[in-house]
Design a protein around this motif. Structure first.
Motif, mmCIF file in Angstrom:
data_model
loop_
_atom_site.group_PDB
_atom_site.id
_atom_site.type_symbol
_atom_site.label_atom_id
_atom_site.label_comp_id
_atom_site.label_asym_id
_atom_site.label_seq_id
_atom_site.Cartn_x
_atom_site.Cartn_y
_atom_site.Cartn_z
ATOM 1 N N HIS A 1 -11.699 -7.591 4.539
ATOM 2 C CA HIS A 1 -10.450 -7.173 3.886
ATOM 3 C C HIS A 1 -10.325 -5.664 3.692
ATOM 4 O O HIS A 1 -9.252 -5.104 3.901
ATOM 5 C CB HIS A 1 -10.325 -7.854 2.519
ATOM 6 C CG HIS A 1 -9.044 -7.547 1.811
ATOM 7 N ND1 HIS A 1 -8.022 -8.462 1.699
ATOM 8 C CD2 HIS A 1 -8.598 -6.428 1.190
ATOM 9 C CE1 HIS A 1 -7.005 -7.903 1.046
ATOM 10 N NE2 HIS A 1 -7.336 -6.670 0.725
ATOM 11 N N ALA A 2 -11.383 -4.986 3.234
ATOM 12 C CA ALA A 2 -11.253 -3.575 2.849
ATOM 13 C C ALA A 2 -12.544 -2.841 3.157
ATOM 14 O O ALA A 2 -13.607 -3.450 3.296
ATOM 15 C CB ALA A 2 -10.927 -3.461 1.362
ATOM 16 N N ASP B 1 -5.986 -5.718 8.652
ATOM 17 C CA ASP B 1 -5.571 -5.869 7.259
ATOM 18 C C ASP B 1 -5.647 -4.545 6.505
ATOM 19 O O ASP B 1 -4.760 -4.208 5.734
ATOM 20 C CB ASP B 1 -6.466 -6.901 6.574
ATOM 21 C CG ASP B 1 -6.015 -7.251 5.178
ATOM 22 O OD1 ASP B 1 -5.303 -8.259 5.035
ATOM 23 O OD2 ASP B 1 -6.371 -6.528 4.225
ATOM 24 N N ASP B 2 -6.725 -3.797 6.743
ATOM 25 C CA ASP B 2 -6.911 -2.509 6.080
ATOM 26 C C ASP B 2 -7.758 -1.636 6.996
ATOM 27 O O ASP B 2 -8.308 -2.111 7.990
ATOM 28 C CB ASP B 2 -7.597 -2.691 4.723
ATOM 29 C CG ASP B 2 -7.274 -1.570 3.744
ATOM 30 O OD1 ASP B 2 -6.786 -0.508 4.199
ATOM 31 O OD2 ASP B 2 -7.524 -1.737 2.536
ATOM 32 N N GLY C 1 0.814 -1.210 0.000
ATOM 33 C CA GLY C 1 0.000 0.000 0.000
ATOM 34 C C GLY C 1 0.843 1.253 0.000
ATOM 35 O O GLY C 1 1.971 1.258 0.503
ATOM 36 N N THR D 1 -0.985 -2.150 5.045
ATOM 37 C CA THR D 1 -1.621 -1.009 4.392
ATOM 38 C C THR D 1 -1.394 0.246 5.219
ATOM 39 O O THR D 1 -1.117 0.182 6.419
ATOM 40 C CB THR D 1 -3.143 -1.212 4.223
ATOM 41 O OG1 THR D 1 -3.708 -1.541 5.488
ATOM 42 C CG2 THR D 1 -3.447 -2.310 3.229
#
Length: 258
Positions: free
Chosen positions: A173-174, A130-131, A40, A84
């Motif tokens: 995840h996002a 993770d994000d 990222g 990230t």
């Protein structure tokens, strides 16, 4: 080793001149020995922050954008995996899956000289950050197998988990967050067999409420199931009336805003 594996280029940073967006020109590539998983990036002022799987946050001087110069890595010390990064205002948030599954918070009021303010561990047995997406004093964290967490980061010395949305057998995840018709809405995407786009009303952060769901997983999709992490891995809500979702098998999916 296959031909594809032999030809796969090393990871790192690639810089393109996009003054003519129809004809981008590669101006520089940058790699480090034994440190090529960079996932990222985020720019602020004359600094670029790169998430490195081996050395944390790499800080580049981009005073000359076509020729970034590496300044330092953060937070320094033992090796750390940062997956990230996200900047809001003068805060840099770095999601670190290992070794301690933590969120690192930096002051970047001087962009090239970040100062570590806190290291926050979400009190959860499973998963890792993770994000994340920062919005109006809160940090919305995708904590993989543990679900989706809302942190109050207004007081950086006393970060608190104020809400959580959990689900079975799905991997967060996002995400992206914004205000629509007076409501704070979170768009959360996930991977594996539960690949999805989930829409949550987080106006009351202690009680996130699902208001819509879209299953992005289809076993007949080309390339579906070829990787361990397979599904909706990126979300952006730029304010143009649409939600943009990147799915590993289906490509770019575009939805209307709620």
């Amino acid at each position: 080793m296959s031909i594809t594996e032999r030809q796969r280029p090393a990871g790192g940073l690639s810089v393109y001149d996009v003054r003519n967006p129809r004809h981008p020109v590669l101006t520089k590539t940058f790699t480090l020995p034994n440190d090529n998983y960079w996932n990222g990036v985020w720019a602020k002022g004359d600094a670029l922050y790169v998430a490195s799987g081996a050395t944390g946050v790499l800080v580049f001087d981009i005073s000359t954008p076509a020729n970034p110069v590496l300044i330092r890595n953060l937070p320094g010390g033992p090796p750390i995996n940062v997956h990230t990064v996200f900047v809001e205002g003068d805060r840099l948030y770095a999601m670190s899956p290992s070794p301690n599954a933590e969120v690192l918070i930096f002051d970047v009021s001087a962009p090239q000289s970040p100062v570590l303010l806190n290291r926050v561990v979400v009190p959860e047995r499973y998963g890792y950050p993770d994000d994340a997406f920062a919005y109006q004093g809160r940090l919305y964290v995708n904590h993989t197998d543990s679900g989706y967490f809302i942190l109050d980061v207004a007081n950086v010395d006393n970060v608190q988990v104020v809400g959580r949305y959990a689900f079975d057998l799905q991997y967060s995840h996002a995400n992206a967050v914004g205000t629509f018709a007076g409501r704070t809405i979170a768009f959360e995407g996930g991977e594996q067999s539960g690949a999805h786009l989930r829409v949550l009303d987080v106006s009351s952060p202690t009680q996130p409420r699902e208001i819509a769901y879209f299953n992005t997983y289809n076993e007949t999709d080309a390339f579906r199931g070829e990787g361990l992490f397979d599904g909706a891995i990126g979300i952006r809500v730029p304010g143009d009336g649409h939600v943009y979702v990147v799915d590993t098998a289906r490509g770019l999916l575009i939805f209307d805003e709620p």
